[in-house]
Design an enzyme around this catalytic site. Structure first.
Site, PDB file in Angstrom:
ATOM      1  N   GLN A  84       9.790 -17.383   8.954  1.00  0.00           N
ATOM      2  CA  GLN A  84       8.676 -17.538   9.892  1.00  0.00           C
ATOM      3  C   GLN A  84       7.527 -18.306   9.222  1.00  0.00           C
ATOM      4  OE1 GLN A  84       8.817 -16.621  13.104  1.00  0.00           O
ATOM      5  NE2 GLN A  84       6.728 -17.207  13.591  1.00  0.00           N
TER       6      GLN A  84
ATOM      7  N   ASP B  65      16.510 -22.876  12.716  1.00  0.00           N
ATOM      8  CA  ASP B  65      15.276 -23.555  13.139  1.00  0.00           C
ATOM      9  C   ASP B  65      15.483 -25.070  13.246  1.00  0.00           C
ATOM     10  OD1 ASP B  65      12.912 -22.157  13.758  1.00  0.00           O
ATOM     11  OD2 ASP B  65      12.532 -21.661  11.660  1.00  0.00           O
TER      12      ASP B  65
ATOM     13  N   LYS C  72      11.778 -11.626  18.335  1.00  0.00           N
ATOM     14  CA  LYS C  72      13.046 -12.247  17.924  1.00  0.00           C
ATOM     15  C   LYS C  72      14.077 -11.167  17.602  1.00  0.00           C
ATOM     16  CE  LYS C  72      10.881 -16.494  16.319  1.00  0.00           C
ATOM     17  NZ  LYS C  72      10.254 -17.246  15.222  1.00  0.00           N
TER      18      LYS C  72
HETATM   19  N1  GUN Z   1       6.058 -20.288  13.667  1.00  0.00           N
HETATM   20  C1  GUN Z   1       5.704 -20.678  14.909  1.00  0.00           C
HETATM   21  N2  GUN Z   1       6.772 -21.234  15.546  1.00  0.00           N
HETATM   22  C2  GUN Z   1       7.805 -21.180  14.682  1.00  0.00           C
HETATM   23  C3  GUN Z   1       9.170 -21.580  14.761  1.00  0.00           C
HETATM   24  O1  GUN Z   1       9.649 -22.119  15.764  1.00  0.00           O
HETATM   25  N3  GUN Z   1       9.924 -21.346  13.667  1.00  0.00           N
HETATM   26  C4  GUN Z   1       9.409 -20.768  12.547  1.00  0.00           C
HETATM   27  N4  GUN Z   1      10.230 -20.587  11.505  1.00  0.00           N
HETATM   28  N5  GUN Z   1       8.157 -20.387  12.437  1.00  0.00           N
HETATM   29  C5  GUN Z   1       7.356 -20.586  13.505  1.00  0.00           C
END
Ligand code: GUN
Length: 308
Positions: A105, A128, A61
């Site tokens: 996350q 998100d 990311k």
């Molecule tokens: N962990 C796995 N996929 C995601 C996601 O799309 N967003 C977040 N914040 N954590 C994750």
């Protein structure tokens, strides 16, 4: 579509290429924002603990955010961090005018209540799309921030099929992150939407009605070829690890990644299908960048439509 046409193997939806084009468009949008408005979108990612998969995702990311010309801050907290520490960091980022997107996350360590943390994020920075305000906005058809994975699926579907009006869409899986928002998005496109799940009666029969089948259950290769209506469009959200097919490699702990759909079988029946890997996965980060761009534009009252 006739059965004879559907008997040929499905066309593959190339999510990797689609995601690369989307990231490139975000990059051009960012250039325009910087040049025209002196605004650099900023994304803050918070990771708590050492979960290896999360470390990889967070690293990707950060890299892709920077590659799109945006500011990327990664906040790493020890797995002993308290909920109060995390809430204090979220509060600081909510009030930082250089940060337009905040992502915590998941999963979080057991001592932290994830729903309390998600609720503390400013909904206008919630890239998100997990905050209940954004869930409500999506359900009500109001502008908000939409969860990245279902948003990526919808973009691929519209690109492949054009107008989705009247199509039968079946979403297998009812998670807050994928299944429920996916169903809301498809309903907004005037599909006839069914959410199926582990308690659904005659799951195979329900799936066979689908013009659009989205599998988001986290069960390796659960959706078989004979669950699919000939010519249907199949979107596979699953990312599951199985032991390598080569017994020597399997004994060494080597794994392979498969989706929730049995690809070899399904691709003989479907009209269009996303592969795993290289389908939905790459779209998730591309949509995160797009959401950060959207949040930055809206923070100064600009139209977030991306350049072509
Ligand atoms: N962990 C796995 N996929 C995601 C996601 O799309 N967003 C977040 N914040 N954590 C994750």
């Amino acid at each position: 579509m006739t059965d004879s046409a559907a008997a040929s193997p499905a066309r593959i939806i190339d999510g990797k290429a689609f995601a690369a084009r989307l990231r490139e468009r975000v990059g051009r949008g960012v250039e325009r924002l910087k040049a025209g408005h002196g605004l650099t979108p900023g994304l803050a990612v918070i990771i708590v603990g050492e979960d290896p998969a999360s470390q990889i995702y967070v690293g990707q990311k950060g890299e892709m955010t920077r590659a799109a010309g945006m500011r990327s801050d990664t906040h790493r907290l020890a797995d002993t961090a308290t909920e109060a520490e995390l809430l204090s960091l979220v509060d600081q980022l909510n009030n930082d005018p250089g940060i337009h997107g905040i992502l915590v996350q998941l999963p979080l360590p057991a001592q932290i209540d994830a729903s309390a943390v998600l609720a503390a994020i400013d909904p206008d920075k919630d890239v998100d799309g997990f905050h209940v305000i954004n869930v409500g906005r999506l359900t009500a058809g109001l502008p908000g921030l939409v969860p990245c994975t279902p948003l990526g699926c919808l973009m691929m579907l519209k690109d492949a099929l054009g107008d989705l009006t009247g199509l039968n869409a079946v979403v297998v899986g009812r998670s807050n992150i994928v299944g429920k928002p996916m169903a809301s998005l498809l309903l907004q496109e005037s599909c006839t939407v069914t959410i199926a799940h582990s308690k659904t009666r005659d799951l195979q029969g329900v799936c066979r009605q689908a013009d659009i089948l989205v599998a988001a259950v986290g069960r390796p290769e659960m959706v078989r070829g004979d669950w699919i209506k000939p010519g249907a469009t199949v979107i596979d959200v699953g990312i599951n690890r199985l032991p390598s097919k080569d017994p020597v490699k399997a004994a060494e702990g080597k794994t392979r990644v498969v989706g929730d759909v049995a690809f070899e079988e399904a691709s003989q029946v479907a009209g269009l299908i996303t592969p795993v890997p290289g389908g939905v996965g790459p779209m998730t980060i591309a949509c995160l960048l797009m959401n950060t761009y959207t949040a930055a534009c809206r923070s100064v009252g600009l139209d977030p439509t991306l350049p072509d």
